[in-house]
Design a protein around this motif. Structure first.
Motif, PDB file in Angstrom:
ATOM      1  N   SER A 175       0.831  -1.206   0.000  1.00  0.00           N
ATOM      2  CA  SER A 175       0.000   0.000   0.000  1.00  0.00           C
ATOM      3  C   SER A 175       0.867   1.258   0.000  1.00  0.00           C
ATOM      4  N   MET A 176       1.920   1.257   0.798  1.00  0.00           N
ATOM      5  CA  MET A 176       2.818   2.420   0.831  1.00  0.00           C
ATOM      6  C   MET A 176       3.522   2.609  -0.504  1.00  0.00           C
ATOM      7  N   THR A 177       3.955   1.532  -1.114  1.00  0.00           N
ATOM      8  CA  THR A 177       4.648   1.618  -2.392  1.00  0.00           C
ATOM      9  C   THR A 177       3.730   2.198  -3.460  1.00  0.00           C
ATOM     10  N   THR A 178       2.500   1.732  -3.479  1.00  0.00           N
ATOM     11  CA  THR A 178       1.540   2.214  -4.476  1.00  0.00           C
ATOM     12  C   THR A 178       1.262   3.699  -4.301  1.00  0.00           C
ATOM     13  N   THR A 179       0.995   4.125  -3.078  1.00  0.00           N
ATOM     14  CA  THR A 179       0.654   5.538  -2.856  1.00  0.00           C
ATOM     15  C   THR A 179       1.857   6.457  -3.034  1.00  0.00           C
ATOM     16  N   LEU A 180       3.045   5.982  -2.699  1.00  0.00           N
ATOM     17  CA  LEU A 180       4.237   6.824  -2.873  1.00  0.00           C
ATOM     18  C   LEU A 180       4.604   6.986  -4.349  1.00  0.00           C
ATOM     19  N   THR A 181       4.459   5.941  -5.129  1.00  0.00           N
ATOM     20  CA  THR A 181       4.791   6.055  -6.555  1.00  0.00           C
ATOM     21  C   THR A 181       3.738   6.852  -7.320  1.00  0.00           C
ATOM     22  N   ASP A 182       2.468   6.803  -6.859  1.00  0.00           N
ATOM     23  CA  ASP A 182       1.420   7.580  -7.508  1.00  0.00           C
ATOM     24  C   ASP A 182       1.481   9.057  -7.122  1.00  0.00           C
ATOM     25  N   GLY A 183       2.109   9.345  -6.029  1.00  0.00           N
ATOM     26  CA  GLY A 183       2.157  10.724  -5.557  1.00  0.00           C
ATOM     27  C   GLY A 183       0.941  11.098  -4.745  1.00  0.00           C
ATOM     28  N   TYR A 243       3.719   7.675   7.630  1.00  0.00           N
ATOM     29  CA  TYR A 243       4.219   7.497   8.999  1.00  0.00           C
ATOM     30  C   TYR A 243       3.516   6.363   9.751  1.00  0.00           C
ATOM     31  N   VAL A 244       2.226   6.238   9.609  1.00  0.00           N
ATOM     32  CA  VAL A 244       1.498   5.143  10.262  1.00  0.00           C
ATOM     33  C   VAL A 244       1.802   3.827   9.558  1.00  0.00           C
ATOM     34  N   GLY A 245       1.947   3.884   8.246  1.00  0.00           N
ATOM     35  CA  GLY A 245       2.279   2.672   7.492  1.00  0.00           C
ATOM     36  C   GLY A 245       3.600   2.065   7.921  1.00  0.00           C
ATOM     37  N   GLN A 246       4.578   2.927   8.217  1.00  0.00           N
ATOM     38  CA  GLN A 246       5.872   2.419   8.691  1.00  0.00           C
ATOM     39  C   GLN A 246       5.724   1.723  10.037  1.00  0.00           C
ATOM     40  N   SER A 247       4.927   2.289  10.923  1.00  0.00           N
ATOM     41  CA  SER A 247       4.736   1.688  12.243  1.00  0.00           C
ATOM     42  C   SER A 247       4.005   0.350  12.147  1.00  0.00           C
ATOM     43  N   VAL A 248       3.002   0.301  11.279  1.00  0.00           N
ATOM     44  CA  VAL A 248       2.250  -0.950  11.110  1.00  0.00           C
ATOM     45  C   VAL A 248       3.135  -2.016  10.459  1.00  0.00           C
ATOM     46  N   ALA A 249       3.946  -1.630   9.512  1.00  0.00           N
ATOM     47  CA  ALA A 249       4.875  -2.584   8.893  1.00  0.00           C
ATOM     48  C   ALA A 249       5.896  -3.080   9.909  1.00  0.00           C
ATOM     49  N   GLN A 250       6.317  -2.193  10.796  1.00  0.00           N
ATOM     50  CA  GLN A 250       7.245  -2.606  11.849  1.00  0.00           C
ATOM     51  C   GLN A 250       6.563  -3.581  12.812  1.00  0.00           C
ATOM     52  N   LEU A 251       5.296  -3.352  13.122  1.00  0.00           N
ATOM     53  CA  LEU A 251       4.535  -4.281  13.958  1.00  0.00           C
ATOM     54  C   LEU A 251       4.462  -5.657  13.299  1.00  0.00           C
ATOM     55  N   GLY A 252       4.239  -5.678  11.980  1.00  0.00           N
ATOM     56  CA  GLY A 252       4.226  -6.956  11.261  1.00  0.00           C
ATOM     57  C   GLY A 252       5.559  -7.669  11.351  1.00  0.00           C
ATOM     58  N   GLY A 253       6.659  -6.925  11.267  1.00  0.00           N
ATOM     59  CA  GLY A 253       7.987  -7.527  11.408  1.00  0.00           C
ATOM     60  C   GLY A 253       8.215  -8.094  12.799  1.00  0.00           C
TER      61      GLY A 253
END
Length: 138
Positions: A37-45, A53-63
């Motif tokens: 989801s982060m990759t898609t939204t960042l490449t689309d602008g 910022y929340v996506g990074q925290s959630v991805a870290q929780l998954g790790g």
């Protein structure tokens, strides 16, 4: 003597394995979903601060969940290895019954002719043994 069930029949062991695998799978799903989801939204602008910022925290929780699940799986493997070191219960060998032989009943059993050991007089030594004498002199 208490007997413990074999590891294959142990419910807590299999519970640990199942929960560990589910934790790894859940962490993997959260991580890949959020990173995609982060990759898609960042490449689309079209990414917002919440996505980044929340996506990074959630991805870290998954790790973290993936790591906790791996620790659980390693713990289950360690328990399985330790259970092989435990001595096995001795196996009792049961002889087959010989149905062709005649069974001896209590009425047919021979009766002892000598008095019981409790009724017999104690044996008396002819020579008293000196406790302080050397063993060779006895």
């Amino acid at each position: 003597m208490s007997t413990r069930p074999r590891l294959i029949q142990s419910i807590p062991f299999w519970g640990l394995v199942v929960v560990s695998l589910a934790t790894v799978a859940g962490g993997w799903f959260i991580t890949t979903d959020k990173i995609a989801s982060m990759t898609t939204t960042l490449t689309d602008g079209t990414a917002t601060g919440v996505d980044v910022y929340v996506g990074q925290s959630v991805a870290q929780l998954g790790g973290i969940l993936i790591g906790a699940g791996i620790v659980g799986i390693l713990l289950a493997l360690g328990i399985a290895a330790i259970s092989t070191l435990r001595p096995q219960a001795p196996v009792e060998v049961v002889e087959p019954i010989d149905w062709d032989s005649e069974a001896e009943t209590a009425a047919d059993a021979p009766r002892p002719t000598e008095p019981a050991a409790a009724d017999a007089e104690p044996a008396v030594d002819a020579e008293p043994v000196d406790a302080e004498a050397p063993v060779a002199a006895r």
